[in-house]
Design a protein around this motif. Structure first.
Motif, mmCIF file in Angstrom:
data_model
loop_
_atom_site.group_PDB
_atom_site.id
_atom_site.type_symbol
_atom_site.label_atom_id
_atom_site.label_comp_id
_atom_site.label_asym_id
_atom_site.label_seq_id
_atom_site.Cartn_x
_atom_site.Cartn_y
_atom_site.Cartn_z
ATOM 1 N N ARG A 244 -8.875 7.787 -46.591
ATOM 2 C CA ARG A 244 -8.080 6.672 -46.958
ATOM 3 C C ARG A 244 -7.691 6.971 -48.486
ATOM 4 O O ARG A 244 -7.880 6.341 -49.632
ATOM 5 C CB ARG A 244 -8.949 5.388 -47.001
ATOM 6 N N LEU A 245 -6.664 8.046 -48.590
ATOM 7 C CA LEU A 245 -6.150 8.237 -50.025
ATOM 8 C C LEU A 245 -5.040 7.588 -50.303
ATOM 9 O O LEU A 245 -4.125 7.352 -49.349
ATOM 10 C CB LEU A 245 -5.955 9.806 -49.926
ATOM 11 N N LEU B 47 -8.071 11.968 -59.356
ATOM 12 C CA LEU B 47 -8.649 11.743 -58.195
ATOM 13 C C LEU B 47 -9.874 10.977 -58.786
ATOM 14 O O LEU B 47 -10.657 11.458 -59.533
ATOM 15 C CB LEU B 47 -9.071 13.118 -57.621
ATOM 16 N N SER B 48 -10.031 9.980 -58.099
ATOM 17 C CA SER B 48 -11.226 8.891 -58.634
ATOM 18 C C SER B 48 -12.512 9.402 -58.047
ATOM 19 O O SER B 48 -12.664 10.092 -57.073
ATOM 20 C CB SER B 48 -10.888 7.562 -58.319
ATOM 21 N N GLY C 277 -16.872 18.752 -54.287
ATOM 22 C CA GLY C 277 -16.824 18.230 -55.557
ATOM 23 C C GLY C 277 -17.265 19.078 -56.619
ATOM 24 O O GLY C 277 -17.423 18.725 -57.833
ATOM 25 N N GLU C 278 -17.615 20.371 -56.303
ATOM 26 C CA GLU C 278 -18.023 21.348 -57.322
ATOM 27 C C GLU C 278 -17.438 22.652 -57.086
ATOM 28 O O GLU C 278 -16.669 22.933 -56.009
ATOM 29 C CB GLU C 278 -19.648 21.692 -57.135
ATOM 30 N N TYR C 279 -17.401 23.440 -58.111
ATOM 31 C CA TYR C 279 -16.923 24.824 -57.800
ATOM 32 C C TYR C 279 -17.974 25.662 -57.445
ATOM 33 O O TYR C 279 -19.098 25.976 -57.951
ATOM 34 C CB TYR C 279 -16.702 25.362 -59.596
ATOM 35 N N ARG C 280 -17.724 25.812 -56.197
ATOM 36 C CA ARG C 280 -18.876 26.787 -55.550
ATOM 37 C C ARG C 280 -18.425 28.247 -55.381
ATOM 38 O O ARG C 280 -17.605 28.632 -55.148
ATOM 39 C CB ARG C 280 -19.062 26.216 -54.162
#
Lengths: 1225, 140
Positions: free
Chosen positions: A949-950, A924-925, A900-903
């Motif tokens: 579960r997308l 994308l929630s 969930g981050e720019y790594r």
């Protein structure tokens, strides 16, 4: 005529209701009244301004509120009407009792469940009493909008009486009066004289005193139409739909009437009620009597200008604050200046003594201790913080650890920050990581107690765009049309709309339509004219009572209202719209703070004051600015990424090219940025290279140009660079002489040798406030604090002449020649008022240096931080180009590798790349993201479907973006399948919509069996692979980034055919070469210019770099509407060399790359060009992809990001430099 | 009762109330204390310009209900609109002599006894002589 006091006046600070400013109201009232009551809707939003205006106007302030009354209805509490509540003054009760009760009453009205604002009758009845004496501290005015008066509608007899009795029974004796108002509406309607008569009869019948008011909404009769427009805005409905309904004022009679006019109203009521002179006198006398009871003394009742700080026990002091401050600064002195001896130490001690004496003389000791406490608390939270602003001038701040800038070494003057000649409270600003700001606020509330702390609010006002939208709404114009007009409004106040129509090329089309509509309107004119003069009435259609515009032949169509639209827009100019949490202000007080300001919930939940920054000083409120700075978050993130990839001191030192024993890296690999030496050569090399994209304060086109020319070599150069880069220095042409002297092209010039010590560091050019202070000090012999008062007077018409006289007299007496005096005065007059405080520059220069240091030594981690926290002025997509330039791989989205981050991520090749974040995927929630992360890694598509579960659309987007390629290629390796990404997308798209099926979820803790992905291994290969243009379009739509290739890539053939030059080629061209350039707009600025002519700076990005272009008047004329609305531009212009590494383009003409018909040449524009329109499949608004627009300096100041100089402030001023020293004009 | 839209001239008393009205060349005396109120007008459909600092008479129109007599015939009533800022007067409604209603001091004698069984204020007599907001012009 006898005097009359208006008790019920709603100012412009009653958002979407009041029309006039407190000072306008006071001016009107002071003509024949000696007091004025303000009663804004649901708050004291305008109260402090009202008191200021009353004090200036020599009348007594009265403060109240126009408050909603709530009643239990079918759906919980509902608004049943409004009453005015006035605070009593200190004649019967201890001073401050009434005002304090009012504050608490209002706060409780904002603490209702379900976001309702208002009080029930019971709450009101309880709230009007002073808790200690049990006497009424407030008076409730039961007026024309009260539940009682509302019951008069329909000529009911019993209901109003029942309600009145209920109110009289509930309200404590002596806390209620009846408010008689007539706006002279249709007899029998609300606000009519007939209704006023009935209210007066009720008051008589139940023996409650009645007072007269006009429920004022505007100062003058001519302001009445503005109130109509506000009524429409408040109800979000066109005027024609409001007409005859509750939302619209009944008549335009709500202005601040003179005593004579009020007497006419009173006589009408008395006459129609069948009363006589006795009743008239009684009504008048009651009003005066209540006014007397409510007159407030600003000092005694409000604590005017009396600072209050947290009590010493809250600060944990065991000794008086003065002694504590002395003790702590002494300790700081030993720590910060450990090596200092002899003369130097004496000088520092002397400085400290001066500061401490000044501070304790002003009784600000506890303020400094409070700020130190907050600063230390933030440090202990592990959050990056830095002092900003003139607070850096103070040695005390440095010794307490509030500021990291050494004021001795940097030659900063305490007098610029605080002196005994100044009565205003000092500002100390703390920058913290933006991502941690709310946590810091919460901790401050916890630490000092919620009774002592509240957030500050700010007023958001109508600017041109908002005003035109609401004016258009009121007129019932088409929303799309209004939007199109609003988009063309650029950087002027709503109040000068008509003027702008004449002058601004981008409004040319609109101006023509306005003229056209005026001509069309001619057909209406014969009968329109009687609108206000009744001269012609051929069909009797004007006059009273024609309300339903719908079927009227006179109803305007289409553009016929544009002229009126312009007028209404101007009327709304700068009126407050709503309050919101200030981006950084925290108010700290003692336990009585909430008796001095009402509070209401802010967007983040913590309470905020109803007062804004202009009210702080008057109310003696201590405001601490705790500002969230994205760059601080980005830097903290970068440091964490460095440790994550290199978890030891040795590894970090090796990666970053630091000495193995570098003291600023600890054993775990953590870098202490504040301990990094300020003389790092690679850092200055990077800055001089002008590849400063992403660096704090120096990334704008203008700043890149300036650092290129100035070639900073030490920290002080950065301070000067940042200070030069301001409107003042730019407009006064200070930059050119400075650069020439610095480069040695011109001899340094000093008006007098006495000024050499003060001006040496800037080669004789006055740049800093500190230099202005020293100039006054040296040449007139005045103290530095007096000098700061003189500096503040510069540029103020009423004060400057006295300063000039003083300066000329003293300097002449001290033997300076007239020519020296003239020259120095000229300089002071020109720069003094808007030069820059060196302490500001020094405080800014620290993160500038630190960000450049990170970029020089740890570029991938730094870019990851920029990506994650997005601190800069440019869109993120520009960072892709910068990463390419630096050779940092952008690693694609991958369902298993992305988080969930720019790594930052180590590649197999041994370099460090940046992995795109799943958080950047459009639509994308947060919950979906959490589910993906929780179940990573996935070994097959089925696994991903089952456990994450997308939804199908999200799964499809992930497939389109290549996030599933790793799963796919793994399956392909095993099976030899040849399907491509398009086949995968088609397959995902064909999957059934996912049903929420609990049974398919694996049991928690069950280890999924590693198995072959049968599904992906068996994909049919039947679709052509997506081309580059399609891939880029998908990326722009879904990520707002063009990762695989620059979005200009698909234009290449067309641009080549036209002979368009790329950004990287420009530097090789001669000065004054005619060129064509093209690209995506990334920045637009219209800085204030010397001489008032507007210059527009547009930067475009073409994939090889940025082209900075400048549009002067003629080019603006030629480009017209393209200036602000168009995103893909083709520009013809002349190259202008600005320095050894800088070149800009002076634009001659511009085209919209999408408007193929208008383009020069006959080459067909490629089919894929549409990709940049941003209106692609996912419907992403173009703004996501486009440049971050920055409007005016004023807007910049109301925008937290801009306040930091991360947005408009620096870049706008930055581009000023482009003209400032390229001599374009 | 009739509908009119004709220009008239009005002279004020020292107290600022209409005192005399000239209509068709006849000078009428206006009975003291004529009723005055304001009716909204849809300026957004009528006005072409409303720059800041202007707007008197834009939002509403001043209406006077006067009882007139010329010394001869029985007194009769009419409604007169006063258009600002131009200051022109027009008759908008004329009541026949037999349209009897109370005008001046109409509320004086109002009895506060509630009507039996209904929550109606006896003062609602007021509405009897008030035209609907559009009445008097719509049919023109």
């Amino acid at each position: 005529m006898r005097s009359f006091v208006h008790l019920h006046t709603s100012s412009a600070f009653s958002a979407h209701f009041g029309v006039s400013w407190p000072q306008e109201m006071v001016e009107a009232a002071a003509v024949d009244g000696d007091a004025l009551g303000i009663a804004d809707r649901d708050g004291l939003y305008g109260a402090v301004k009202h008191v200021k205006a009353c004090m200036a106007g020599g009348i007594d302030p009265i403060i109240g509120v126009d408050l909603a009354v709530l009643e239990e209805g079918a759906g919980g509490l509902e608004t049943a009407g409004r009453v005015v509540v006035l605070a009593h003054g200190g004649t019967l009760l201890p001073a401050g009792t009434g005002y304090g009760a009012l504050c608490r009453l209002i706060s409780s009205a904002h603490a209702q469940p379900g976001n309702r604002v208002g009080l029930t009758l019971e709450q009101l009845a309880a709230g009007v009493l002073d808790s200690s004496s049990g006497k009424p501290a407030l008076t409730v005015l039961l007026g024309p909008d009260s539940p009682v008066a509302r019951a008069l509608n329909g000529n009911r007899y019993l209901l109003p009486r029942t309600r009145f009795l209920k109110w009289r029974a509930a309200m404590p004796v002596g806390s209620m009066v009846v408010e008689i108002v007539s706006h002279q509406s249709t007899p029998g309607a609300p606000m009519s004289t007939a209704h006023a008569v009935r209210m007066l009869k009720l008051a008589q019948e139940f023996d409650v005193p009645a007072v007269l008011s006009n429920a004022v909404r505007y100062a003058r009769e001519v302001d009445a139409p503005t109130a109509d427009v506000l009524d429409a805005a408040r109800n979000i409905a066109p005027l024609r739909a409001l007409d005859r309904h509750e939302g619209l004022q009944r008549t335009g009679r709500a202005w601040l009437k003179s005593a004579a006019d009020m007497s006419v109203v009173a006589r009408e009521v008395i006459h129609q009620g069948g009363w006589g002179g006795a009743e008239l006198r009684q009504l008048w006398a009651n009003t005066a009597q209540l006014a007397d009871k409510c007159r407030l003394d600003p000092v005694a009742d409000l604590g005017w200008k009396t600072p209050r700080t947290p009590e010493s026990q809250v600060l944990g002091l065991s000794q008086p604050a003065t002694a504590e401050l002395r003790q702590r600064t002494e300790a700081g002195l030993n720590r910060r200046f450990a090596g200092l001896r002899g003369e130097k130490l004496l000088a520092v001690r002397h400085r400290l003594e001066t500061e401490l004496t000044t501070i304790s003389g002003l009784e600000f000791d506890s303020y400094f201790l409070t700020v130190a406490e907050v600063s230390e608390m933030i440090r202990s939270m592990g959050v990056r913080r830095a002092a900003r602003g003139s607070g850096a001038s103070s040695l005390v701040n440095y010794l307490l650890g509030i500021s990291a800038v050494d004021p001795i070494a940097n030659d900063l003057l305490f007098e610029r920050f605080l002196s005994r000649d100044r009565s205003t409270l000092p500002d100390i600003d703390l920058d913290v990581e933006s991502a941690e700001r709310h946590n810091v606020y919460r901790r401050i509330f916890e630490r000092f107690g919620s009774e002592r702390v509240t957030l500050m609010s700010m007023q958001n006002s109508y600017r041109a765009r908002g005003a035109v939208r609401d004016a258009g709404l009121a007129l019932g114009m088409d929303k799309g049309e209004i939007d199109r007009i609003a988009k063309q409004l650029w950087r002027f106040s709503a109040g000068s709309f008509r003027e702008a129509l004449e002058e601004k090329p981008e409004l040319r089309d609109f101006a023509a339509r306005v003229r056209e509509s005026r001509e069309l309107g001619g057909s209406h004119r014969e009968y329109d004219a009687f609108g206000t003069d009744g001269s012609e009435l051929p069909d009797g259609t004007d006059g009273p009572g024609i309300h339903d515009g719908g079927g009227l032949d006179g109803g305007r169509r289409g553009g016929a209202q544009l002229d009126l639209l312009v007028d209404l827009t101007e009327r709304l100019d700068s009126l407050p719209r709503h309050i919101s949490m200030h981006p950084c202000g925290v108010i700290l007080g003692d336990a009585a703070l909430l008796d001095r300001t009402p509070v209401q919930p802010s967007g983040m939940g913590l309470p905020m004051s109803q007062f804004d920054k202009h009210d702080m000083d008057a109310m003696g409120m201590l405001k601490l600015d705790v500002l969230g700075v994205r760059m601080q978050s980005a830097m903290a993130y970068a440091v964490r990424e460095v440790i994550r990839l290199h978890p030891s001191k040795e590894a970090v030192a090796a990666e970053g090219g630091h000495a193995p024993d570098a003291p600023f890296i600890d054993g775990t690999g953590a870098i202490d940025l504040d301990a990094v030496p300020l003389d790092d050569e690679p850092t200055f090399e990077l800055i001089r290279s002008t590849h400063t994209l992403g660096c704090f304060q120096i990334e704008s086109p203008g700043q890149r140009e300036l650092v290129g020319k100035m070639a900073p070599a030490e920290f002080n150069d950065l301070i000067i660079d940042i200070s030069l880069f301001r409107p003042g220095p730019m407009q006064s042409n200070m930059v050119k002489p400075f650069l020439e002297s610095r480069a040695g092209f011109a001899a340094e010039h000093y008006p007098h040798p006495d000024l050499i010590p003060a001006l040496k560091e800037t080669h004789g050019v006055t740049v800093f406030h500190e230099q202005v202070l020293r100039t006054f000090h040296v040449m007139t012999g005045c103290t530095l604090s007096r000098a700061d008062e003189f500096r503040r007077a510069l540029g103020k018409e009423d004060l400057e002449p006295a300063v000039e006289a003083y300066f000329r007299e003293k300097t002449a007496a001290r033997g300076y020649t007239p020519s020296v005096i003239d020259e120095v005065w000229g300089t002071l007059k020109a720069f003094g008022s808007f030069g820059f405080c060196k302490a500001h520059g020094a405080a800014f220069a620290v993160p500038t240096y630190q960000s450049a240091w990170l970029k020089a030594h740890h570029p991938a981690e730094f870019l990851a931080g920029l990506w994650e926290h997005d601190p800069g002025m440019y869109p993120r997509r520009l960072l892709v180009a910068e990463a390419r330039r630096l050779g940092i791989p952008i690693l694609p989205l991958d369902i298993n590798a992305s988080t969930g981050e720019y790594r930052a991520e180590r590649t197999p090749e041994g370099t460090t790349g940046i992995r795109l974040s799943l958080a950047g995927v459009y639509g994308l929630s947060g919950t979906e993201l959490k589910r993906i992360l929780a179940a990573q890694p996935y070994d097959s598509l089925a696994d991903l479907r089952d456990r994450a579960r997308l939804s199908r659309p999200i799964l499809k987007r992930l497939a389109q973006l290549g996030a599933l390629d790793s799963l796919h290629s793994k399956a392909k390796e095993l099976t030899g399948n040849t399907a491509n990404r398009a086949d995968l997308v088609a397959h995902v798209n064909s999957l059934p919509v996912r049903a929420a099926n609990k049974r398919s979820e694996p049991i928690t803790g069950q280890i999924p069996l590693p198995m072959e992905d049968v599904e992906l291994g068996a994909l049919a290969a039947e679709h052509p692979a997506p081309g580059m243009a399609e891939t880029v379009r998908t990326e722009l739509d879904l990520l707002s980034l063009d990762v695989s290739e620059h979005l200009m890539g698909s234009y290449a053939p067309y641009l080549d055919a036209l002979g368009v030059h790329r950004a990287e080629e420009l530097l090789g061209l001669r000065n004054n070469t005619e060129v064509l350039v093209a690209g995506v707009r990334i920045a637009t600025q219209t800085p204030p210019m010397r001489g008032g002519k507007r210059v527009v700076f547009i930067s475009v990005d073409d994939g090889t770099g940025c082209v900075d272009t400048v549009f002067f008047t003629e080019a603006q004329e030629k480009s017209g509407p393209l200036l602000f609305g168009t995103r893909m531009l083709l520009i013809r212009g002349l190259t202008r060399r600005t320095g050894p590494r800088g070149i800009t383009v002076q634009a001659l003409e511009a085209w919209d790359l999408h408007d193929t018909a208008s383009l020069p040449g006959t080459v067909e524009v490629p089919r894929t060009a549409g990709i940049a329109q941003g209106t692609g499949v996912a419907g992403i608004p173009p703004v996501l992809v486009g440049a971050r627009r920055t409007d005016t300096i004023e807007e910049a100041h109301s925008n937290p990001r801009m306040l930091l100089g991360q947005g408009a402030v620096h870049d706008k001023q930055g581009v000023t430099s482009a003209s400032g020293y390229t001599d374009h004009h | 009762m009739g509908i009119f839209s004709e220009a008239v001239d009005v002279m004020y008393s020292a107290q600022g109330e209409p005192a005399q009205l000239v209509w068709h060349g006849t000078v009428y005396d206006v009975a003291p204390h004529p009723l005055c109120w304001y009716e909204r007008r849809p300026w957004w459909e009528r006005d072409e310009r409303l720059p800041p600092g202007t707007g008197v008479g834009a939002v509403d129109t001043q209406i006077w209900r006067m009882v007139l007599s010329d010394g001869g015939a029985p007194p009769f009533s009419l409604d007169v609109a006063h258009y600002r800022p131009a200051g022109r007067w027009r008759v908008i409604k004329v009541y026949d002599a037999e349209d009897s209603f109370r005008t001046d001091g109409a509320l004086d004698g109002a009895d506060d006894d509630p009507l039996e069984g209904e929550d109606i204020d006896p003062l609602d007599g007021v509405d009897d002589f008030c035209p609907g907001p559009g009445e008097g012009l719509d049919g023109a």
